[in-house]
Design an enzyme around this catalytic site. Structure first.
Site, mmCIF file in Angstrom:
data_model
loop_
_atom_site.group_PDB
_atom_site.id
_atom_site.type_symbol
_atom_site.label_atom_id
_atom_site.label_comp_id
_atom_site.label_asym_id
_atom_site.label_seq_id
_atom_site.Cartn_x
_atom_site.Cartn_y
_atom_site.Cartn_z
ATOM 1 N N ARG A 1 -57.068 -46.727 56.920
ATOM 2 C CA ARG A 1 -58.496 -46.981 56.787
ATOM 3 C C ARG A 1 -59.108 -46.076 55.841
ATOM 4 O O ARG A 1 -60.257 -45.642 56.083
ATOM 5 C CB ARG A 1 -59.224 -47.162 58.174
ATOM 6 N N SER B 1 -65.045 -52.408 64.621
ATOM 7 C CA SER B 1 -64.523 -51.291 65.235
ATOM 8 C C SER B 1 -65.209 -50.090 64.783
ATOM 9 O O SER B 1 -65.176 -49.698 63.567
ATOM 10 C CB SER B 1 -62.895 -51.107 65.074
ATOM 11 N N GLU C 1 -65.329 -45.254 61.617
ATOM 12 C CA GLU C 1 -64.641 -46.013 60.484
ATOM 13 C C GLU C 1 -65.715 -46.503 59.473
ATOM 14 O O GLU C 1 -65.521 -46.501 58.495
ATOM 15 C CB GLU C 1 -64.187 -47.275 61.260
#
Length: 349
Positions: free
Chosen positions: A161, A238, A341
């Site tokens: 990520r 998320s 995130e």
């Protein structure tokens, strides 16, 4: 190219939060995007799908470049197809097209909101696939040097990520090149939830359309497919990444979990290059945060604890307060500090 002053931004993000921009410039080509970014007074923010960004309530005293470029160039060789896609294209449109064309490689990434240009920034991934698996090049404008550059996957610095593009505004992604495989069935499927739904063994495959449909159904069940009528989808997906821990740190999580819930309750573990990846959602729930937990117009999703949602009357201030509450609760309970995130503009956790 269109320009507006004091332009509202909340309707341009999936959270539907954030104040206005001093200047909003909408561009439809890569050349216009470069011109707008080069001419903009600091600070400048590039916005496309708005699916992985948290904007401040006060708005932005600067220029927002709204990227609406579109188009694909396709070339074929043997059993592979290379497709170069403009950064402003909608990501899920590309996934749907690839499935219709019988091209494997991104079918497990169906339903993810946002633009193609955002995917290398985040190294978007889900259900066992990442865009880094298929990206062969990213063309970007280097604002520091004032030149365009084509970056190789190694130069993109893809990790979990993350990439060289994330966390600063040096790079403006212009287009992304993917190499996909011509096939009737998917790449090997490894994510347990998906293989169970498709009734295939881990490492097996399934028809591309079936994989896409299964992923969309799984995501919808978690509130991860955009729906204007469903506040559980008013999120950035998320909010926290899954922690990747040293083995000793994971053992400490196991110890603390056993003390709280008994020895039979063990946190998930996945191998990660000598480290251990575990589930952020699992930790959040075991730290005492139930689905729907929240106040002041924001809450954890009623479908999935990893999504922080705007219930229609929320603010960014309230959302970040909830994020800090969850992060601190997990840290105090398990000794693990969750990492956000999405990109948080003008603030931090």
């Amino acid at each position: 190219m269109r320009t507006a002053s004091q332009a509202p931004l909340d309707g341009l993000t999936t959270l539907r939060l954030g104040g206005p921009a001093s200047t909003l410039v909408e561009v439809t080509t890569a050349a216009e995007a470069i011109d707008a970014v080069a001419a903009a007074a600091e600070p400048v923010l590039v916005l496309a799908g708005g699916s992985n960004v948290v904007l401040p309530d006060r708005g932005l005293d600067g220029t927002v470049v709204l990227l609406r470029s579109a188009g694909r160039q396709v070339s074929e060789s043997d059993d592979s197809v290379t497709v170069t896609v403009q950064a402003g294209e909608t990501w899920d449109d590309l996934v749907a097209w690839s499935v219709r064309e019988g091209l494997a490689g991104i079918e497990c990434l169906a339903g993810i909101p946002g633009s193609v240009g955002a995917t290398p920034v985040q190294n978007v991934g889900a259900y066992g696939q990442e865009v880094a698996d298929t990206i062969t090049a990213v063309r970007a404008y280097d604002r520091l040097a004032g030149v365009q550059k084509v970056l190789t996957p190694a130069e993109c610095g893809f990790t979990y990520r993350h990439s060289v593009f994330k966390g600063h505004d040096r790079w403006l992604v212009l287009d992304v090149t993917f190499q996909l495989r011509r096939a009737k069935e998917s790449e090997p499927l490894r994510f347990g939830e998906l293989t169970r739904r498709l009734a295939v063994d881990p490492g097996g495959s399934a028809p591309l359309a079936d994989v896409r449909d299964a992923v969309l159904a799984l995501r919808a069940g978690k509130g991860m497919v955009l729906d204007a009528a469903d506040h559980d989808t008013w999120s950035v997906g998320s909010f926290f990444t899954n922690p990747v821990l040293e083995p000793a740190d994971y053992d400490e999580v196991v110890r603390r979990c056993a003390a709280l819930h008994g020895p039979d309750v063990v946190p998930p573990r996945f191998a990660a290059d000598g480290l251990v990846k575990t589930s952020a959602a699992w930790l959040i729930e075991r730290a005492g945060f139930a689905r729907g937990h929240g106040r002041d117009g924001v809450s954890l999703s009623t479908k999935h604890t990893l999504a922080l949602t705007n219930r229609g009357t929320g603010t960014t201030t309230a959302l970040l307060a909830l994020a800090r509450e969850v992060r601190d609760g997990v840290r105090d309970t398990f000794g693990v500090t969750l990492v956000n995130e999405p990109v948080i503009v003008g603030d931090s956790l």
